[in-house]
Motif scaffolding. Structure first.
Motif, PDB file in Angstrom:
ATOM      1  N   LEU A 140      25.077  46.929  55.120  1.00 33.01           N
ATOM      2  CA  LEU A 140      24.039  47.572  55.915  1.00 33.01           C
ATOM      3  C   LEU A 140      24.392  47.595  57.394  1.00 33.01           C
ATOM      4  N   GLU A 141      24.985  46.522  57.894  1.00 32.23           N
ATOM      5  CA  GLU A 141      25.287  46.455  59.319  1.00 32.23           C
ATOM      6  C   GLU A 141      26.481  47.314  59.708  1.00 32.23           C
ATOM      7  N   THR A 142      27.349  47.632  58.758  1.00 34.77           N
ATOM      8  CA  THR A 142      28.528  48.459  59.062  1.00 34.77           C
ATOM      9  C   THR A 142      28.384  49.893  58.563  1.00 34.77           C
ATOM     10  N   GLY A 143      27.525  50.095  57.545  1.00 32.51           N
ATOM     11  CA  GLY A 143      27.330  51.433  56.995  1.00 32.51           C
ATOM     12  C   GLY A 143      28.476  51.930  56.138  1.00 32.51           C
ATOM     13  N   VAL A 144      29.373  51.036  55.710  1.00 31.36           N
ATOM     14  CA  VAL A 144      30.515  51.468  54.895  1.00 31.36           C
ATOM     15  C   VAL A 144      30.184  51.320  53.409  1.00 31.36           C
ATOM     16  N   PRO A 145      30.846  52.070  52.543  1.00 31.69           N
ATOM     17  CA  PRO A 145      30.570  51.963  51.107  1.00 31.69           C
ATOM     18  C   PRO A 145      31.081  50.661  50.513  1.00 31.69           C
ATOM     19  N   VAL A 146      30.449  50.251  49.425  1.00 33.85           N
ATOM     20  CA  VAL A 146      30.874  49.065  48.681  1.00 33.85           C
ATOM     21  C   VAL A 146      31.487  49.530  47.368  1.00 33.85           C
ATOM     22  N   ILE A 147      32.700  49.108  47.117  1.00 32.11           N
ATOM     23  CA  ILE A 147      33.384  49.472  45.872  1.00 32.11           C
ATOM     24  C   ILE A 147      33.424  48.239  44.978  1.00 32.11           C
ATOM     25  N   PRO A 148      32.680  48.260  43.857  1.00 33.95           N
ATOM     26  CA  PRO A 148      32.721  47.101  42.951  1.00 33.95           C
ATOM     27  C   PRO A 148      34.082  47.005  42.282  1.00 33.95           C
ATOM     28  N   CYS A 149      34.519  45.786  42.073  1.00 38.95           N
ATOM     29  CA  CYS A 149      35.849  45.560  41.510  1.00 38.95           C
ATOM     30  C   CYS A 149      35.796  44.395  40.534  1.00 38.95           C
ATOM     31  N   ALA A 150      36.565  44.480  39.471  1.00 39.13           N
ATOM     32  CA  ALA A 150      36.613  43.394  38.494  1.00 39.13           C
ATOM     33  C   ALA A 150      38.060  43.076  38.150  1.00 39.13           C
ATOM     34  N   VAL A 151      38.394  41.798  38.198  1.00 43.39           N
ATOM     35  CA  VAL A 151      39.693  41.345  37.717  1.00 43.39           C
ATOM     36  C   VAL A 151      39.473  40.646  36.379  1.00 43.39           C
ATOM     37  N   ILE A 152      40.371  40.892  35.456  1.00 42.25           N
ATOM     38  CA  ILE A 152      40.263  40.335  34.107  1.00 42.25           C
ATOM     39  C   ILE A 152      41.603  39.704  33.737  1.00 42.25           C
ATOM     40  N   GLY A 153      41.576  38.452  33.303  1.00 42.82           N
ATOM     41  CA  GLY A 153      42.791  37.801  32.834  1.00 42.82           C
ATOM     42  C   GLY A 153      43.464  36.894  33.837  1.00 42.82           C
ATOM     43  N   THR A 154      43.022  36.913  35.089  1.00 37.57           N
ATOM     44  CA  THR A 154      43.663  36.034  36.074  1.00 37.57           C
ATOM     45  C   THR A 154      43.361  34.562  35.797  1.00 37.57           C
ATOM     46  N   ASP A 155      42.252  34.294  35.098  1.00 35.69           N
ATOM     47  CA  ASP A 155      41.941  32.905  34.739  1.00 35.69           C
ATOM     48  C   ASP A 155      42.830  32.399  33.615  1.00 35.69           C
ATOM     49  N   VAL A 156      43.559  33.301  32.979  1.00 30.87           N
ATOM     50  CA  VAL A 156      44.560  32.901  31.995  1.00 30.87           C
ATOM     51  C   VAL A 156      45.881  32.592  32.709  1.00 30.87           C
ATOM     52  N   VAL A 157      46.207  33.418  33.706  1.00 25.19           N
ATOM     53  CA  VAL A 157      47.419  33.205  34.494  1.00 25.19           C
ATOM     54  C   VAL A 157      47.321  31.904  35.286  1.00 25.19           C
ATOM     55  N   ALA A 158      46.163  31.686  35.918  1.00 27.67           N
ATOM     56  CA  ALA A 158      45.955  30.483  36.733  1.00 27.67           C
ATOM     57  C   ALA A 158      44.551  29.952  36.472  1.00 27.67           C
ATOM     58  N   PRO A 159      44.385  29.151  35.420  1.00 27.43           N
ATOM     59  CA  PRO A 159      43.061  28.620  35.072  1.00 27.43           C
ATOM     60  C   PRO A 159      42.523  27.683  36.145  1.00 27.43           C
ATOM     61  N   PRO A 160      41.204  27.540  36.237  1.00 25.13           N
ATOM     62  CA  PRO A 160      40.622  26.602  37.200  1.00 25.13           C
ATOM     63  C   PRO A 160      41.175  25.194  37.006  1.00 25.13           C
ATOM     64  N   GLY A 161      41.603  24.577  38.091  1.00 26.66           N
ATOM     65  CA  GLY A 161      42.133  23.219  38.023  1.00 26.66           C
ATOM     66  C   GLY A 161      43.609  23.131  37.707  1.00 26.66           C
ATOM     67  N   LYS A 162      44.262  24.277  37.475  1.00 31.53           N
ATOM     68  CA  LYS A 162      45.683  24.274  37.164  1.00 31.53           C
ATOM     69  C   LYS A 162      46.411  25.260  38.068  1.00 31.53           C
ATOM     70  N   LYS A 163      47.688  24.966  38.354  1.00 31.07           N
ATOM     71  CA  LYS A 163      48.479  25.868  39.173  1.00 31.07           C
ATOM     72  C   LYS A 163      48.952  27.073  38.375  1.00 31.07           C
TER      73      LYS A 163
END
Length: 261
Positions: A140-163
């Protein structure tokens, strides 16, 4: 310059060769001009793979400490974070949230793409959590569009708590731009901010296919830690629940969210 060296020479080609990331909806991202890329957050690898699928630079904010640590290590750290598309939080703001907003405005004011994770922290269980309203205020303060984005599978590449986890083909999906100009001048209305944020999170959920939880991720993490500590205590009453659980008891659920916008 270092950003493009990493993306096009040093790191990007290797990631593409090994993981072969897939992408959909790149046509929704403008070829020029400012836009906010609002993305889910499954792994620390998200900020590597999402920008990799775009020809433009994507900038995120990072803790100022990453850019101010003294010595050789600090210099190398600063070079890496700035070179990988991150800028420090502007500490002239009243708090971290205000500082992040100031930094984001600078990026967008220069006509660039700004990446943001509305959940505020990584999902610890793969579900999508309630978004914080900073993304709505920024839109709202900048007036620029918001583009929704989804990443899928990165939690397999680097799971939480693991490198590192295992090799898979991450998917990055971009949705159609969201225009909130109908709410111009209403950036101080918390109900409008919540409505906009929920609309953004719905689009992210639709793109990612994640289960949605109407709770802040930080609060859910605290509750999970508490339940795990209680389970350990029941299994072994003599066991020390550990410093984390003691700290959690003092902080209470959702304490991490108190500074959220």
């Amino acid at each position: 310059m270092f950003y493009w060296f990493l993306k096009l020479v040093a790191l990007g080609p290797l990631l593409k060769l090994v993981f072969r990331p897939q992408t959909e909806g790149v046509e929704h991202v403008p070829e020029e001009g400012p836009a906010i890329l609002a993305c889910n957050h499954l792994s620390y690898a998200d900020w590597l793979f999402m920008p990799l699928t775009l020809p433009r630079r994507v900038t995120f904010v990072a803790k100022a400490e990453y850019f101010t640590t003294p010595g050789l290590k600090g210099w190398l750290q600063k070079q890496f974070f700035s070179g990988s598309g991150q800028v420090p939080i502007d500490r002239s703001g009243a708090d971290a949230a205000a500082g992040a907003l100031l930094s984001a405005k600078k990026v967008l004011g220069e006509g660039n793409l700004f990446g943001i994770y509305p959940e505020g922290t990584r999902s610890h269980d793969g579900r999508l959590y309630r978004g914080k309203t900073g993304v709505a205020r920024l839109a709202l303060e900048t007036g620029v569009p918001v583009i929704p984005c989804a990443v899928i599978g990165t939690d397999v590449v680097a799971p939480p708590g693991k490198k590192f986890g295992s090799i898979t083909r991450p998917m990055v999906r971009f949705g159609a731009p969201l225009d909130f100009s109908r709410y111009e001048g209403m950036e101080n209305d918390r109900y409008i901010l919540r409505s906009i944020t929920d609309e953004i999170m719905y689009e992210i959920m639709r793109l990612s296919g994640q289960e949605y939880v109407d709770k802040y991720a930080s609060q859910a993490k605290e509750e999970t830690k508490r339940l795990e500590a209680e389970a350990r205590a029941k299994a072994d009453p003599k066991a020390d629940p550990g410093p984390d659980s003691k700290a959690d008891d003092k902080a209470g659920p959702g304490a991490e969210h108190k500074k959220a916008s």
